[in-house]
Design a protein around this motif. Structure first.
Motif, mmCIF file in Angstrom:
data_model
loop_
_atom_site.group_PDB
_atom_site.id
_atom_site.type_symbol
_atom_site.label_atom_id
_atom_site.label_comp_id
_atom_site.label_asym_id
_atom_site.label_seq_id
_atom_site.Cartn_x
_atom_site.Cartn_y
_atom_site.Cartn_z
ATOM 1 N N CYS A 29 0.815 -1.163 -0.016
ATOM 2 C CA CYS A 29 -0.048 0.115 0.166
ATOM 3 C C CYS A 29 0.972 1.134 0.117
ATOM 4 C CB CYS A 29 -0.901 -0.012 1.318
ATOM 5 S SG CYS A 29 -1.664 -1.670 1.466
ATOM 6 N N VAL A 34 -3.109 3.196 -6.962
ATOM 7 C CA VAL A 34 -4.249 2.039 -7.094
ATOM 8 C C VAL A 34 -5.264 2.529 -7.950
ATOM 9 C CG1 VAL A 34 -5.973 0.828 -5.615
ATOM 10 C CG2 VAL A 34 -3.881 1.625 -4.566
ATOM 11 N N LEU A 73 -6.672 5.990 -6.303
ATOM 12 C CA LEU A 73 -6.982 6.606 -5.021
ATOM 13 C C LEU A 73 -5.804 7.706 -4.917
ATOM 14 C CD1 LEU A 73 -7.168 3.521 -2.703
ATOM 15 C CD2 LEU A 73 -8.849 5.388 -3.037
ATOM 16 N N CYS A 81 -0.801 5.167 0.595
ATOM 17 C CA CYS A 81 -2.233 5.130 0.196
ATOM 18 C C CYS A 81 -3.057 5.967 1.434
ATOM 19 C CB CYS A 81 -2.926 3.809 0.058
ATOM 20 S SG CYS A 81 -4.703 3.748 -0.012
ATOM 21 N N PHE A 83 -5.613 5.424 2.660
ATOM 22 C CA PHE A 83 -6.479 4.804 3.595
ATOM 23 C C PHE A 83 -5.655 3.814 4.396
ATOM 24 C CE2 PHE A 83 -10.015 5.364 0.445
ATOM 25 C CZ PHE A 83 -10.969 5.948 1.091
ATOM 26 N N LEU A 84 -4.265 4.052 4.259
ATOM 27 C CA LEU A 84 -3.142 3.407 4.890
ATOM 28 C C LEU A 84 -3.179 4.075 6.418
ATOM 29 C CD1 LEU A 84 -1.565 0.583 4.875
ATOM 30 C CD2 LEU A 84 0.174 1.981 4.191
ATOM 31 N N CYS A 90 -5.437 -1.271 6.513
ATOM 32 C CA CYS A 90 -6.359 -0.786 5.700
ATOM 33 C C CYS A 90 -7.533 -0.288 6.358
ATOM 34 C CB CYS A 90 -6.564 -1.625 4.611
ATOM 35 S SG CYS A 90 -7.882 -0.873 3.341
ATOM 36 N N LEU A 92 -10.398 0.887 4.886
ATOM 37 C CA LEU A 92 -11.431 0.349 4.201
ATOM 38 C C LEU A 92 -11.798 -1.179 4.491
ATOM 39 C CD1 LEU A 92 -11.073 1.527 0.746
ATOM 40 C CD2 LEU A 92 -12.528 2.528 2.363
ATOM 41 N N LYS A 101 -12.381 -3.211 0.134
ATOM 42 C CA LYS A 101 -11.342 -2.716 -0.544
ATOM 43 C C LYS A 101 -11.378 -2.826 -2.065
ATOM 44 C CE LYS A 101 -8.353 -5.811 1.012
ATOM 45 N NZ LYS A 101 -7.242 -6.455 1.416
ATOM 46 N N PRO A 102 -10.837 -1.808 -2.654
ATOM 47 C CA PRO A 102 -10.906 -1.855 -4.047
ATOM 48 C C PRO A 102 -10.501 -3.016 -5.007
ATOM 49 C CG PRO A 102 -9.511 0.257 -3.262
ATOM 50 C CD PRO A 102 -9.849 -0.788 -2.140
ATOM 51 N N CYS A 105 -6.719 -3.999 -4.881
ATOM 52 C CA CYS A 105 -6.116 -4.580 -3.719
ATOM 53 C C CYS A 105 -6.679 -5.713 -3.413
ATOM 54 C CB CYS A 105 -6.710 -3.497 -2.552
ATOM 55 S SG CYS A 105 -6.286 -1.807 -2.804
HETATM 56 S S1 SF4 Z 1 -5.517 -2.155 0.544
HETATM 57 FE FE1 SF4 Z 1 -6.298 -0.492 1.621
HETATM 58 S S2 SF4 Z 1 -4.685 0.897 1.935
HETATM 59 FE FE2 SF4 Z 1 -3.849 -0.746 0.902
HETATM 60 S S3 SF4 Z 1 -3.718 0.437 -1.004
HETATM 61 FE FE3 SF4 Z 1 -5.727 -0.842 -0.926
HETATM 62 S S4 SF4 Z 1 -7.296 0.692 -0.194
HETATM 63 FE FE4 SF4 Z 1 -5.096 1.345 0.391
#
Ligand code: SF4
Length: 409
Positions: A29, A34, A73, A81, A83-84, A90, A92, A101-102, A105
């Motif tokens: 991440c 992403v 993202l 990222c 969201f990290l 993560c 999410l 998660k996307p 990911c």
């Molecule tokens: S898993 Fe979560 S923190 Fe890692 S890149 Fe994907 S959205 Fe971001």
């Protein structure tokens, strides 16, 4: 080749001895852009508190080359990222579970390639768990792999690898029958003992040399692979020049730079013509003379280091991601020799590390970062047609492929 197989009946081939389970390290991440599908964007935006800036960004028109992905993202200022968390978790995933998660990911680090011998699963060596081969064997994850393959097909619906276009050497076609029988021989070379269950292959560099020799047997004339136009540089200097420019490509000063994903083929050709007296290998920001790198003998790597190098090369070969539509349409011979160059580059980088640190050895964690960088670059490469044409002139040489290993002994 198989066309859009029904995922319920699909058989996915798995590489021997390769393991993965998410270790939660958060390394995947960091820094990666992403990509997001419209469905990902909708899911993320729905949960975004009112009044806060959007965590997604529309991809520029020129980057909309993967059709499925429309956004990416946002990243924090340090490249992580958005969201990290500081604990490498993560947000999410924490809020909505893995399905939140996307898609990319959720797919990472699994890869799939549809080949004339079936669908081959593999994993990305950008993942820490893959680098250290930790977790469950892929061969024990078949149902899970089918789900991932389903997702892969959703994300890359137009990715059709046309193996009919594969060439043995630039300008020399390779029929599907020859390709299939060669790959049958290659599987025998790489994992010769059918009873040897789930052990990853060893000494892949020697096995690549055998693969090269078998492919060369199909050439009408072996001299076809040595067809370099006359240049001023002597053969051993050419070896060094090629490695110097490949090192610049795979180990750039700024690994996360978004600009340079192509080989500097112009600089490389200029060096071949003007034949410098001294070639410097500067893959580490500190330039080293090849003479010094040759003098430092690595010998046999520690078993764990050798295993990492072998697994990295093996996964590329297993999943056919090294030639033809699997890798920038390089011919089979150029593709095999390119992998041999990558192995040599990794060993040269280890030497640079030892010289930098005035050390006699390298820790597995440091070598893992070298392999991770190379894997990231392999994923991001955008080779121009000139670069591919240049590689087709420089890489098929059987003599060079035989010689370069000595530089990294
Ligand atoms: S898993 Fe979560 S923190 Fe890692 S890149 Fe994907 S959205 Fe971001």
């Amino acid at each position: 080749m198989p066309s859009s197989p029904d995922v319920a009946t699909v058989v996915i081939k798995t590489p021997r001895g390769i393991r993965f389970d998410c270790s939660g390290c958060g390394n995947c991440c960091l820094q990666w852009p992403v990509p997001l599908t419209p469905r990902d964007v909708e899911a993320i935006e729905t949960h975004q508190p009112a009044g806060q800036p959007s965590p997604t960004r529309r991809l520029a028109a020129g980057r909309l080359n993967m059709q499925t992905f429309t956004h990416s993202l946002e990243k924090k200022s340090d490249g992580r990222c958005i969201f990290l968390t500081d604990e490498n978790r993560c947000q999410l995933h924490a809020r909505h579970g893995a399905p939140g998660k996307p898609s990319m990911c959720r797919l990472f680090p699994y890869t799939f390639s549809e080949t004339p011998v079936g669908i081959c699963a593999s994993v990305s060596f950008a993942s820490s768990a893959v680098l250290f081969n930790s977790g469950k064997l892929l061969s024990e994850q078949t149902d899970f792999l089918k789900e991932k393959y389903d997702l892969f097909q959703e994300l890359f619906p137009t990715l059709q690898l046309d193996w009919k276009t594969a060439q043995l050497l630039d300008g020399t076609a390779l029929s599907l029958e020859s390709l299939q029988s060669l790959h049958y021989e290659y599987s025998e070379t790489i994992t010769p003992n059918a009873d040897e269950t789930e052990l990853p292959p060893t000494d892949m560099y020697a096995k690549l040399r055998q693969m090269s020799a078998r492919a060369a047997n199909l050439l009408p004339s072996r001299s076809a692979a040595e067809r370099m136009p006359p240049v001023e540089a002597r053969p051993k200097i050419i070896d060094q020049i090629v490695l110097k420019y490949l090192a610049k490509l795979y180990f750039p000063t700024d690994v996360f730079s978004n600009d340079v994903f192509d080989l500097d083929i112009g600089g490389l050709m200029k060096d071949l013509v003007s034949a410098p007296d001294l070639v410097l290998f500067d893959a580490n920001q500190i330039p080293y003379r090849f003479k010094d790198l040759i003098q430092l003998k690595l010998g046999k790597l520690e078993p764990a280091l050798q295993d990492l190098l072998d697994r990295f090369l093996y996964c590329r070969v297993f999943s056919w991601l090294y030639f033809g539509p699997g890798f920038h349409h390089l011919s089979l011979l150029a593709g095999i020799h390119h992998l041999m160059h990558l192995a040599v580059l990794i060993r040269l980088k280890i030497k640079c590390f030892m010289l930098d640190h005035n050390s006699q050895s390298i820790e597995i964690a440091d070598m893992a970062e070298i392999v991770r960088t190379m894997e990231r670059r392999l994923t991001q490469l955008q080779l121009s047609s000139n670069s591919i044409a240049g590689l087709e002139v420089l890489l098929p040489s059987l003599e060079r492929a035989d010689r370069i290993g000595f530089l990294a002994e």
